[in-house]
Enzyme design. Structure first.
Site, PDB file in Angstrom:
ATOM      1  N   TYR A  17      14.782   5.801  20.968  1.00 33.17           N
ATOM      2  CA  TYR A  17      15.729   4.749  20.584  1.00 33.17           C
ATOM      3  C   TYR A  17      17.157   5.241  20.335  1.00 33.17           C
ATOM      4  CZ  TYR A  17      13.987   6.078  15.879  1.00 33.17           C
ATOM      5  OH  TYR A  17      13.589   6.754  14.773  1.00 33.17           O
TER       6      TYR A  17
ATOM      7  N   LYS B 256      21.115  -3.110  15.162  1.00 33.29           N
ATOM      8  CA  LYS B 256      22.131  -2.064  15.274  1.00 33.29           C
ATOM      9  C   LYS B 256      23.411  -2.626  15.880  1.00 33.29           C
ATOM     10  CE  LYS B 256      18.481   1.258  16.189  1.00 33.29           C
ATOM     11  NZ  LYS B 256      17.784   2.084  17.161  1.00 33.29           N
TER      12      LYS B 256
ATOM     13  N   SER C 225      17.921   7.642   6.450  1.00 34.51           N
ATOM     14  CA  SER C 225      17.028   6.471   6.466  1.00 34.51           C
ATOM     15  C   SER C 225      17.865   5.260   6.845  1.00 34.51           C
ATOM     16  CB  SER C 225      16.412   6.153   5.108  1.00 34.51           C
ATOM     17  OG  SER C 225      16.639   7.124   4.186  1.00 34.51           O
TER      18      SER C 225
ATOM     19  N   LYS D  31      12.585  -6.256   7.565  1.00 37.87           N
ATOM     20  CA  LYS D  31      11.147  -5.985   7.554  1.00 37.87           C
ATOM     21  C   LYS D  31      10.354  -7.264   7.350  1.00 37.87           C
ATOM     22  CE  LYS D  31       9.863  -1.867   5.895  1.00 37.87           C
ATOM     23  NZ  LYS D  31       9.783  -0.712   4.985  1.00 37.87           N
TER      24      LYS D  31
ATOM     25  N   CYS E 100     -32.806   0.696   0.487  1.00 39.68           N
ATOM     26  CA  CYS E 100     -34.142   1.241   0.252  1.00 39.68           C
ATOM     27  C   CYS E 100     -34.776   0.740  -1.045  1.00 39.68           C
ATOM     28  CB  CYS E 100     -34.111   2.762   0.261  1.00 39.68           C
ATOM     29  SG  CYS E 100     -33.283   3.457  -1.179  1.00 39.68           S
TER      30      CYS E 100
ATOM     31  N   ASP F  64       6.117   1.343  13.602  1.00 44.80           N
ATOM     32  CA  ASP F  64       5.604   1.973  12.390  1.00 44.80           C
ATOM     33  C   ASP F  64       4.993   3.330  12.746  1.00 44.80           C
ATOM     34  OD1 ASP F  64       4.960   2.315   9.793  1.00 44.80           O
ATOM     35  OD2 ASP F  64       3.262   0.935   9.782  1.00 44.80           O
TER      36      ASP F  64
ATOM     37  N   ASP G 202       9.610  -0.584  -1.300  1.00 42.02           N
ATOM     38  CA  ASP G 202      10.978  -1.080  -1.088  1.00 42.02           C
ATOM     39  C   ASP G 202      11.447  -1.883  -2.294  1.00 42.02           C
ATOM     40  OD1 ASP G 202      10.994   0.079   1.389  1.00 42.02           O
ATOM     41  OD2 ASP G 202      10.375  -1.730   2.444  1.00 42.02           O
TER      42      ASP G 202
ATOM     43  N   GLU H 252      15.890  -4.418  17.894  1.00 47.03           N
ATOM     44  CA  GLU H 252      14.731  -3.729  18.474  1.00 47.03           C
ATOM     45  C   GLU H 252      13.552  -3.860  17.533  1.00 47.03           C
ATOM     46  OE1 GLU H 252      15.879   0.387  18.645  1.00 47.03           O
ATOM     47  OE2 GLU H 252      17.721  -0.152  19.660  1.00 47.03           O
TER      48      GLU H 252
ATOM     49  N   ASP I 106       4.315  -0.627   1.620  1.00 48.90           N
ATOM     50  CA  ASP I 106       5.732  -0.427   1.939  1.00 48.90           C
ATOM     51  C   ASP I 106       6.594  -1.398   1.146  1.00 48.90           C
ATOM     52  OD1 ASP I 106       5.392   1.473   3.762  1.00 48.90           O
ATOM     53  OD2 ASP I 106       6.487   0.428   5.377  1.00 48.90           O
TER      54      ASP I 106
ATOM     55  N   CYS J 156     -30.754  -0.227  -4.682  1.00 49.58           N
ATOM     56  CA  CYS J 156     -30.106   0.034  -3.393  1.00 49.58           C
ATOM     57  C   CYS J 156     -30.454  -1.104  -2.424  1.00 49.58           C
ATOM     58  CB  CYS J 156     -30.587   1.372  -2.839  1.00 49.58           C
ATOM     59  SG  CYS J 156     -30.035   1.659  -1.155  1.00 49.58           S
TER      60      CYS J 156
ATOM     61  N   LYS K 280      10.856  -2.446  15.026  1.00 48.43           N
ATOM     62  CA  LYS K 280      10.754  -1.286  14.138  1.00 48.43           C
ATOM     63  C   LYS K 280       9.321  -0.777  14.243  1.00 48.43           C
ATOM     64  CE  LYS K 280      11.828   0.201   9.416  1.00 48.43           C
ATOM     65  NZ  LYS K 280      10.986   1.333   9.505  1.00 48.43           N
TER      66      LYS K 280
ATOM     67  N   GLU L 234      10.541   7.381  17.993  1.00 41.84           N
ATOM     68  CA  GLU L 234       9.425   7.214  17.071  1.00 41.84           C
ATOM     69  C   GLU L 234       8.131   7.639  17.747  1.00 41.84           C
ATOM     70  OE1 GLU L 234      10.467   6.239  14.193  1.00 41.84           O
ATOM     71  OE2 GLU L 234       8.762   5.392  13.104  1.00 41.84           O
TER      72      GLU L 234
ATOM     73  N   ASP M 278       5.933  -2.902  -1.735  1.00 42.67           N
ATOM     74  CA  ASP M 278       6.049  -2.522  -3.151  1.00 42.67           C
ATOM     75  C   ASP M 278       7.065  -1.403  -3.305  1.00 42.67           C
ATOM     76  OD1 ASP M 278       4.270  -4.293  -4.077  1.00 42.67           O
ATOM     77  OD2 ASP M 278       2.580  -2.902  -4.216  1.00 42.67           O
TER      78      ASP M 278
ATOM     79  N   CYS N 139     -33.210   7.536   1.805  1.00 42.70           N
ATOM     80  CA  CYS N 139     -32.728   6.179   2.070  1.00 42.70           C
ATOM     81  C   CYS N 139     -32.210   6.131   3.521  1.00 42.70           C
ATOM     82  CB  CYS N 139     -31.605   5.841   1.090  1.00 42.70           C
ATOM     83  SG  CYS N 139     -30.756   4.311   1.488  1.00 42.70           S
TER      84      CYS N 139
ATOM     85  N   CYS O 199     -26.918   5.515  -4.752  1.00 41.90           N
ATOM     86  CA  CYS O 199     -28.348   5.554  -4.474  1.00 41.90           C
ATOM     87  C   CYS O 199     -28.710   7.028  -4.345  1.00 41.90           C
ATOM     88  CB  CYS O 199     -28.643   4.821  -3.162  1.00 41.90           C
ATOM     89  SG  CYS O 199     -30.286   5.157  -2.534  1.00 41.90           S
TER      90      CYS O 199
ATOM     91  N   ARG P 171      11.662  14.664  10.687  1.00 41.73           N
ATOM     92  CA  ARG P 171      12.819  14.333   9.856  1.00 41.73           C
ATOM     93  C   ARG P 171      12.983  15.300   8.678  1.00 41.73           C
ATOM     94  NH1 ARG P 171      14.330   8.666   6.992  1.00 41.73           N
ATOM     95  NH2 ARG P 171      12.667   9.123   5.565  1.00 41.73           N
TER      96      ARG P 171
HETATM   97  S1  IVH Z   1      17.060   3.743  14.336  1.00 39.63           S
HETATM   98  C1  IVH Z   1      20.081   6.055  11.720  1.00 39.63           C
HETATM   99  N1  IVH Z   1      15.314   2.288  15.618  1.00 39.63           N
HETATM  100  O1  IVH Z   1      12.375   3.525  10.951  1.00 39.63           O
HETATM  101  C2  IVH Z   1      19.147   5.115  12.381  1.00 39.63           C
HETATM  102  N2  IVH Z   1      14.580   3.538  13.762  1.00 39.63           N
HETATM  103  O2  IVH Z   1      12.780   3.212   8.057  1.00 39.63           O
HETATM  104  C3  IVH Z   1      18.049   5.800  13.020  1.00 39.63           C
HETATM  105  N3  IVH Z   1      12.188   3.350  13.315  1.00 39.63           N
HETATM  106  O3  IVH Z   1      13.648   6.728  10.269  1.00 39.63           O
HETATM  107  C4  IVH Z   1      16.842   5.004  13.157  1.00 39.63           C
HETATM  108  N4  IVH Z   1      11.722   1.990  14.988  1.00 39.63           N
HETATM  109  O4  IVH Z   1      11.737   6.493  11.997  1.00 39.63           O
HETATM  110  C5  IVH Z   1      15.530   3.134  14.591  1.00 39.63           C
HETATM  111  N5  IVH Z   1      13.874   0.988  16.872  1.00 39.63           N
HETATM  112  C6  IVH Z   1      14.082   1.821  15.873  1.00 39.63           C
HETATM  113  C7  IVH Z   1      13.042   2.247  15.022  1.00 39.63           C
HETATM  114  C8  IVH Z   1      13.338   3.105  13.965  1.00 39.63           C
HETATM  115  C9  IVH Z   1      11.226   2.675  13.959  1.00 39.63           C
HETATM  116  C10 IVH Z   1      11.974   4.177  12.109  1.00 39.63           C
HETATM  117  C11 IVH Z   1      12.694   5.493  12.115  1.00 39.63           C
HETATM  118  C12 IVH Z   1      13.536   5.481  10.855  1.00 39.63           C
HETATM  119  C13 IVH Z   1      12.768   4.513  10.041  1.00 39.63           C
HETATM  120  C14 IVH Z   1      13.584   3.921   8.931  1.00 39.63           C
END
Ligand code: IVH
Length: 683
Positions: free
Chosen positions: A244, A306, A101, A330, A427, A136, A56, A132, A52, A424, A134, A192, A54, A447, A442, A155
Site C-alpha cells: 500500500y 489517505k 501508527s 474503523k 463418560c 487486519d 482504542d 482503501e 481493538d 462428564c 484496512k 500488510e 476497547d 473417557c 473429567c 514495524r
Molecule cells: S497506511 C503512515 N494502508 O494499519 C501510514 N495501513 O493501524 C501507513 N494497515 O500500521 C499505513 N491496511 O499496518 C495503511 N491500506 C492500508 C492498511 C494499513 C492495514 C495497517 C498498517 C498500519 C496499521 C495502523
C-alpha cells in the site's frame, strides 16, 4: 426473527471535571498500565487481552485526560509511543522512514473533524482522498536495492524493526525483483502481511493437532509466523501480502499512481480502492465495504483514508505518533442480540470441560451463528447468564463468536439458572474442580473424548511426531477397536490398516513406517506425549534430562520431584498421580513390549544457537545457571564468563549487576529466560 443489531456505544465517558486531581492521576496511571500491558501482549506474545475497540477507547480516554491535565502527560505514554513488536534473537534494523501508527476513529463526527483540519491547510478544490481497506494483518517494510529484495523488516517500535527476510521470502506473492521502471537504488515498499481466513482455518486445525493449541486469530498467527526461527516452519503457514505504499526521499505524484505502479510491478494491491472528495464520499465507500466485509477472504477492521497528493501529504506533516494525512475509519465490532437456548459441555484432551452456548440462530457478519464459546464455568457466573436470557453476541477477529453480555431487562420469568454439571457429559464420571483452576474436569483417562484427543496429542509434532495420523484415522481406529490407547498404535499391522475405509496400500505402509520410526524419539518426547497435566514441552525435557529413564521418573517420590528447581507443587503432584494410576502402568508395559525407547537420548542434534555466544548473569526465574548453560550448549551455543563485543546475548536474571551495564554499553542484546525459551521453541 426477533433479533436486533445493536451498535456498541462508542462515547468517551470522561468525567475529569468531577474527579479530584489525585483521582485523575490514579486513573491515568491505571489506563497507562492496562494499555502498556495490552500493547506488550499484542505485539510480543501475539495475544491481546481486549478487543481493538476497547483498546482504542482506552487510548482516547487517556489522551483526553492527558490533554486536560498536561502536568501528567508523559513522553512514553501509550498515547504517544508506538507499541513495540521487537523480539529477541532478531537482527535490529533501523527504519529509514519511521513506521508510524495511524489515527483512528469509529465515528463520522471525528472523521469530519479530521477533514476540517486537512482543509485548513489544503484547499478543498485541490483535495482528493483515496480510501482503501484496512487489512487486519502485520505491517511490513520491504527494502529493495538494485531492484532486488534485500530486507524485510517488521514495524518494531516504529524506529527500529526486526529483520525477518528469510520468512518473508516464503511469501509467494511478494516479488523478489522490481521491473526496470523502478529506480535501481533504494526503494522501500510497505504493506500488510496477512493470512486468509481459509488458510487460518487450515493452519488452526494443524496447530490443534500438532501443538495442542488453538490460534487466536489470523492476525496473531501471521505475526507469530513471521517471528519463527525456522523458515521451513514459517512456510507451512501460508501468508499473503498487500502493498500500500512506496517510500522514496522526494515523493512526487499521487498515492493512487503509486498503487497502480505497485500493481504493475507485480505486487498484490487490493482492488478495493476508491477516490473521493469529501466526508460524504468516504462514508459512502465505507458503508459499501461494510456490506461485503464478510465475503472477503481475509479480515479487515475498517478503511484507511489517505490524502492522494504526495506533496500535500508532506505539507500536512505529522505528530510524533502518526501522520496527519491519513486516518483509519474503523468498523464497530458487530454485535447482535439473540436468545440463549441451552448450554452443552465439551471435553478436552486433559479432561477440561468447557461450556458451549447454544443460541437461537442469528445472522452475524453474514454467517448463521448457532453456537458461541463461554470459555469456562466462571464466565457463566461472571456474565450472570441464565437459560432463555437475551444475550449480546459479538464476533471480533476470532472465528468463534462469544457471548459478551446479558440483557437483564429482557430476562423472562422462567429463565433457568445454569447449574455446573456434576458428571462428564461423555463418560458419566464425576467431575472435579480444583481450587485455583477455573475448569471443571473429567479425571477418567479412558473417557472417549479424552482418548481421541490424547492420541492426537501423542502423535503430534512436538511429542512423538508420527506423521500421516489425523483425527479421521484415529477415530476409525478407535471405532473399529483396533486401538484403545497410544501403545496399541505400535502393534498395528498393514492388513489391519488396509481394512479401514479409504486406506490404500501405500498410505497404510506410510502410517506403519511413521509409527515404527517414532520408537526412538526418546524420553523427553514420550513424557510430553503422555500429556500429563501441567507438564509441557519444557518440563518434559527437564524431567527427561534429570531422570534419564522412565523407570527412574516413575519411581520418583514427591520430594524427588520437588527437588527439581522448575517443578512446583502442582506439577509434582500431577506427575506423581499420573504414575500411580494402573492405566499408566499398563500403558508403559505395552510401550516397553513394543520396543519404544524409554530412555533419554540426549538433546536432539539441534543447532538453533550455533555460532552464538552467551554470558549469564543474575538469578534466573526457573533455571539454575548450570541448567541454562547446559541447555545453551546442547543447542549449539557457547557460554563464556565475560561480556565483550563478540557476545551475542547476555542472559540476565534478577539482580544482574556490572555485566548488564557492560552489555548495555556495548550494545549487546539482553534477553531473559523466557526469551531464551522462545528462541529454543520451548515455550
Ligand atoms: S497506511 C503512515 N494502508 O494499519 C501510514 N495501513 O493501524 C501507513 N494497515 O500500521 C499505513 N491496511 O499496518 C495503511 N491500506 C492500508 C492498511 C494499513 C492495514 C495497517 C498498517 C498500519 C496499521 C495502523
Amino acid at each position: 426473527m426477533n433479533s436486533l443489531a445493536v451498535a456498541v456505544p462508542f462515547k468517551a465517558e470522561i468525567r475529569a471535571e468531577m474527579m479530584t486531581k489525585k483521582e485523575v492521576q490514579k486513573k491515568i496511571q491505571e489506563l497507562r498500565a492496562v494499555l502498556v500491558d495490552a500493547n506488550e501482549k499484542y505485539y510480543r506474545l501475539g495475544r491481546s487481552p481486549m478487543s481493538d475497540e476497547d483498546f482504542d477507547f482506552k487510548v482516547k480516554e487517556l489522551a483526553a485526560l492527558e490533554a486536560e491535565h498536561p502536568e501528567f502527560a508523559l513522553e512514553a505514554s501509550p498515547t504517544v509511543a508506538v507499541g513495540s513488536d521487537l523480539s529477541p534473537g532478531f537482527r535490529k534494523v533501523e527504519h529509514k522512514y519511521p513506521m508510524l501508527s495511524i489515527q483512528n476513529t469509529y465515528s463520522e463526527e471525528e472523521l469530519a473533524d479530521w477533514h476540517r483540519q486537512v482543509t485548513e491547510k489544503i484547499d478543498p478544490a485541490d483535495l482528493e482522498y483515496v480510501v482503501e481497506l484496512k487489512i487486519d494483518g502485520v505491517a511490513m517494510s520491504l527494502v529493495y536495492e538494485n531492484r532486488k529484495l534485500n530486507l524485510a523488516v517488521t514495524r518494531g517500535d516504529g524506529t527500529v524493526g526486526d529483520e525477518v527476510t528469510r520468512n518473508v521470502l516464503n511469501i509467494k506473492s511478494i516479488p523478489t525483483k522490481l521491473p526496470p521502471s523502478f529506480p535501481d537504488d533504494r526503494v522501500e515498499v510497505r504493506g500488510e502481511i496477512y493470512m486468509t481466513r481459509q488458510n487460518f482455518k487450515t493452519f488452526n486445525e494443524y496447530s490443534l493437532l500438532t501443538y495442542g493449541k488453538e490460534q487466536q486469530n489470523p492476525r496473531n498467527t501471521a505475526a507469530g509466523s513471521l517471528k519463527l526461527k525456522d523458515p521451513k516452519e514459517s512456510a507451512l503457514r501460508k501468508l499473503d501480502f498487500f502493498a500500500y505504499a512506496i517510500l522514496v526521499d522526494k515523493p512526487d505524484g499521487t498515492h493512487w499512481g503509486n498503487l497502480n505502479a505497485l500493481e504493475k510491478a507485480g505486487f498484490p494491491v487490493n482492488d478495493k480502492r476508491a477516490k473521493v472528495k469529501d466526508v460524504a464520499g468516504i462514508m459512502e465507500v465505507c458503508a459499501d465495504w461494510l456490506k461485503i466485509r464478510d465475503d472477503l477472504p481475509y479480515n479487515i477492521d475498517g478503511a484507511v483514508v489517505k490524502v492522494n497528493d504526495l506533496r500535500q501529504q508532506i505539507q500536512l506533516g505529522r505528530t510524533s505518533k502518526s501522520p496527519k494525512w491519513v486516518i483509519a475509519y474503523k468498523y464497530k465490532t458487530e454485535a447482535v442480540e439473540t436468545v440463549l437456548e441451552s448450554v452443552s459441555y465439551q471435553v478436552g484432551r486433559t479432561g477440561a470441560v468447557t461450556p458451549v452456548a447454544h443460541l437461537k440462530p442469528i445472522l452475524l457478519g453474514g454467517t448463521l451463528v448457532k453456537r458461541a464459546t463461554l470459555h469456562n464455568f466462571d464466565e457463566i457466573e461472571r456474565l450472570g447468564l441464565k437459560i432463555k436470557d437475551h444475550v449480546i453476541v459479538e464476533k471480533g477477529g476470532e472465528i468463534i463468536p462469544k457471548v459478551v453480555s446479558v440483557v437483564e431487562s429482557k430476562r423472562p420469568r422462567n429463565a433457568e439458572t445454569i447449574e455446573p454439571p456434576a458428571q462428564c457429559p461423555v463418560c458419566g464420571s464425576d467431575l472435579t474442580k480444583d481450587e485455583e483452576a477455573v475448569a471443571l474436569r473429567c479425571d477418567n483417562l479412558q473417557c472417549p473424548a479424552q482418548v481421541t484427543r490424547s492420541i492426537l496429542h501423542f502423535v503430534g509434532r512436538p511429542a512423538m511426531n508420527i506423521e500421516h495420523i489425523g483425527p479421521a484415522l484415529v477415530e476409525s481406529l478407535l471405532k473399529d477397536g483396533l486401538i484403545r490407547s497410544v501403545a496399541d498404535l505400535y502393534f498395528l499391522n498393514q492388513e489391519q490398516l488396509e481394512s479401514l475405509e479409504r486406506m490404500a496400500e501405500k498410505s497404510a505402509a506410510n502410517v506403519i513406517e511413521s509409527i515404527q520410526g517414532s520408537k526412538t524419539r526418546g524420553l523427553d518426547r514420550l513424557i510430553h506425549g503422555f500429556g500429563i497435566r501441567f507438564i509441557g514441552k519444557t518440563s518434559s525435557t527437564l524431567l527427561a534430562r534429570h531422570f534419564k529413564t522412565l523407570e527412574a521418573l516413575r519411581a520418583a517420590s514427591l520430594e524427588d520431584l520437588l527437588a527439581i528447581h522448575e517443578i512446583g507443587d502442582r506439577m509434582a503432584e500431577s506427575i506423581f498421580k499420573f504414575f500411580r494410576n494402573p492405566i499408566t502402568d499398563a500403558l508403559i508395559a505395552k510401550l516397553a513390549e513394543a520396543g519404544v525407547s524409554l530412555e533419554y537420548q540426549g538433546a536432539e542434534g539441534s543447532d538453533e544457537l550455533a555460532g552464538k555466544t552467551f554470558v549469564l548473569t543474575g538469578t534466573l526465574p526457573t533455571w539454575s545457571r548450570e541448567e541454562a548453560k547446559e541447555i545453551i550448549e546442547k543447542a549449539g551455543g557457547k557460554t563464556t564468563d565475560s561480556v565483550s563485543k563478540k557476545t551475542s546475548f547476555l542472559l540476565a536474571g534478577e539482580a544482574a549487576g556490572s555485566k548488564l551495564e557492560k552489555a548495555k554499553k556495548l550494545g549487546v542484546s539482553v534477553i531473559s529466560e523466557p526469551d531464551l525459551k522462545k528462541m529454543l521453541g520451548l515455550s
